[in-house]
Design an enzyme around this catalytic site. Structure first.
Site, PDB file in Angstrom:
ATOM      1  N   TYR A  14      34.682  33.222 -41.335  1.00 42.81           N
ATOM      2  CA  TYR A  14      35.408  31.964 -41.545  1.00 42.81           C
ATOM      3  C   TYR A  14      36.925  32.123 -41.451  1.00 42.81           C
ATOM      4  O   TYR A  14      37.649  31.131 -41.563  1.00 42.81           O
ATOM      5  CB  TYR A  14      35.066  31.386 -42.921  1.00 42.81           C
ATOM      6  CG  TYR A  14      33.601  31.088 -43.129  1.00 42.81           C
ATOM      7  CD1 TYR A  14      32.983  30.029 -42.464  1.00 42.81           C
ATOM      8  CD2 TYR A  14      32.827  31.871 -43.983  1.00 42.81           C
ATOM      9  CE1 TYR A  14      31.629  29.754 -42.653  1.00 42.81           C
ATOM     10  CE2 TYR A  14      31.480  31.603 -44.177  1.00 42.81           C
ATOM     11  CZ  TYR A  14      30.879  30.553 -43.517  1.00 42.81           C
ATOM     12  OH  TYR A  14      29.548  30.282 -43.700  1.00 42.81           O
ATOM     13  N   HIS A  19      39.410  25.034 -41.521  1.00 40.75           N
ATOM     14  CA  HIS A  19      39.137  24.771 -42.936  1.00 40.75           C
ATOM     15  C   HIS A  19      39.786  25.820 -43.836  1.00 40.75           C
ATOM     16  O   HIS A  19      39.898  25.613 -45.046  1.00 40.75           O
ATOM     17  CB  HIS A  19      37.623  24.767 -43.144  1.00 40.75           C
ATOM     18  CG  HIS A  19      37.126  23.752 -44.138  1.00 40.75           C
ATOM     19  ND1 HIS A  19      37.822  22.619 -44.493  1.00 40.75           N
ATOM     20  CD2 HIS A  19      35.957  23.710 -44.858  1.00 40.75           C
ATOM     21  CE1 HIS A  19      37.113  21.921 -45.383  1.00 40.75           C
ATOM     22  NE2 HIS A  19      35.993  22.563 -45.622  1.00 40.75           N
ATOM     23  N   PHE A  64      33.121  29.500 -52.119  1.00 36.67           N
ATOM     24  CA  PHE A  64      32.918  28.559 -51.020  1.00 36.67           C
ATOM     25  C   PHE A  64      33.562  27.228 -51.406  1.00 36.67           C
ATOM     26  O   PHE A  64      33.738  26.890 -52.568  1.00 36.67           O
ATOM     27  CB  PHE A  64      31.446  28.403 -50.623  1.00 36.67           C
ATOM     28  CG  PHE A  64      30.936  29.600 -49.866  1.00 36.67           C
ATOM     29  CD1 PHE A  64      31.123  29.707 -48.497  1.00 36.67           C
ATOM     30  CD2 PHE A  64      30.307  30.637 -50.542  1.00 36.67           C
ATOM     31  CE1 PHE A  64      30.676  30.818 -47.803  1.00 36.67           C
ATOM     32  CE2 PHE A  64      29.866  31.760 -49.855  1.00 36.67           C
ATOM     33  CZ  PHE A  64      30.058  31.852 -48.475  1.00 36.67           C
ATOM     34  N   ASN A  66      33.018  24.014 -51.513  1.00 39.85           N
ATOM     35  CA  ASN A  66      32.532  22.920 -52.365  1.00 39.85           C
ATOM     36  C   ASN A  66      32.379  23.291 -53.835  1.00 39.85           C
ATOM     37  O   ASN A  66      31.975  22.453 -54.652  1.00 39.85           O
ATOM     38  CB  ASN A  66      31.216  22.350 -51.814  1.00 39.85           C
ATOM     39  CG  ASN A  66      30.104  23.369 -51.790  1.00 39.85           C
ATOM     40  OD1 ASN A  66      30.301  24.532 -52.124  1.00 39.85           O
ATOM     41  ND2 ASN A  66      28.915  22.939 -51.382  1.00 39.85           N
ATOM     42  N   ASP A  91      43.479  21.926 -45.946  1.00 41.82           N
ATOM     43  CA  ASP A  91      43.460  21.290 -44.621  1.00 41.82           C
ATOM     44  C   ASP A  91      43.297  19.782 -44.762  1.00 41.82           C
ATOM     45  O   ASP A  91      42.545  19.306 -45.609  1.00 41.82           O
ATOM     46  CB  ASP A  91      42.322  21.860 -43.775  1.00 41.82           C
ATOM     47  CG  ASP A  91      40.962  21.721 -44.449  1.00 41.82           C
ATOM     48  OD1 ASP A  91      40.780  22.302 -45.536  1.00 41.82           O
ATOM     49  OD2 ASP A  91      40.096  21.007 -43.906  1.00 41.82           O
ATOM     50  N   ASN A 112      35.917  18.388 -49.750  1.00 39.53           N
ATOM     51  CA  ASN A 112      34.990  18.976 -50.716  1.00 39.53           C
ATOM     52  C   ASN A 112      35.667  19.883 -51.731  1.00 39.53           C
ATOM     53  O   ASN A 112      35.213  19.990 -52.879  1.00 39.53           O
ATOM     54  CB  ASN A 112      33.891  19.752 -49.986  1.00 39.53           C
ATOM     55  CG  ASN A 112      32.888  18.836 -49.317  1.00 39.53           C
ATOM     56  OD1 ASN A 112      32.716  17.688 -49.730  1.00 39.53           O
ATOM     57  ND2 ASN A 112      32.237  19.316 -48.271  1.00 39.53           N
TER      58      ASN A 112
END
Length: 233
Positions: A14, A19, A64, A66, A91, A112
């Site tokens: 990632y 993001h 993560f 969320n 972001d 999120n």
């Protein structure tokens, strides 16, 4: 003490995602201010240092996106921080790439990470919105979880460097000054210079000018003379 939080997803797969620009911003702040020694604490990567003489904590939640609020809430509770002591970098789809806006409080805009943070620490923390552009509703997931393109480096690298250099303005409350500095960072490249030759050809075509000369001597000239007659010199 101030807590600076960058939002993103953990893991090498990632790292380059749009993001994860919050993580990138925090890394830039750490580089610019000589902050190192990241440690795994409170469900995140945490580093401590100072910016302009002010003691700061840098946090990259490893829960993560969320569940970002789990890590932020743990750090805030441990260090007895209130929302006014917390600055979150993330972001923002609704801003053009390279645009930066700072605000305190407000809604989560469907993000999120903020959706997880808000109920755990309250709304009145500072939000640094880092524009990544909106691709259209049906492409949002692919866009935010896709890597920045090579062409994006023309604005992304200077922007991150400026965030690192001017983070102290956010700590002192000079949010407008910070946004002005960000507005001077490199923007997405647009070649606005005309191509003289191409434009010249366009102008000639529009004016009805020939693109090649008609020969005045030789076999072709003789043939044209027989077909159309001579107009004389």
């Amino acid at each position: 003490m101030k807590l600076l939080v960058g939002l993103g997803n953990p893991g090498s797969q990632y790292e380059g995602n749009r993001h994860n620009i919050g993580f990138m911003a925090l890394d830039a702040i750490a580089r610019a201010n000589g902050i190192s020694g990241w440690k795994s604490k409170h469900a995140g990567l945490l580093a401590e240092g100072s910016i302009g003489g002010q003691r700061v904590l840098l946090l990259k939640p490893q829960t993560f996106m969320n569940k970002s609020g789990d890590s932020v809430q743990q750090v805030a509770r441990f260090f007895k921080l209130i929302p006014a002591d917390i600055i979150v970098f993330y972001d923002e789809l609704d801003l053009a790439p390279g645009k930066v806006r700072v605000k305190i409080g407000g809604g989560n805009g469907g993000h999120n990470g903020l959706r997880s943070i808000d109920p755990q620490i309250g709304l009145d923390y500072k939000r640094v919105r880092l524009g990544i552009g909106h691709p259209g509703k049906e492409f949002v997931t692919h866009h935010v979880l896709g890597d920045f393109a090579k062409a994006d480096k023309a604005w992304l690298d200077p922007l991150l460097d400026d965030i690192g250099r001017h983070a102290g303005m956010l700590l002192s409350g000079d949010d407008a000054g910070f946004m002005n500095k960000m507005a001077l960072a490199a923007k997405p490249g647009e070649d606005t210079k005309p191509a003289p030759k191409a434009q010249s050809h366009v102008r000639q075509a529009r004016a009805g000018k020939p693109q090649a000369e008609i020969p005045k001597t030789g076999p072709m000239a003789d043939m044209l003379s027989k077909l159309f007659g001579s107009k004389g010199d």
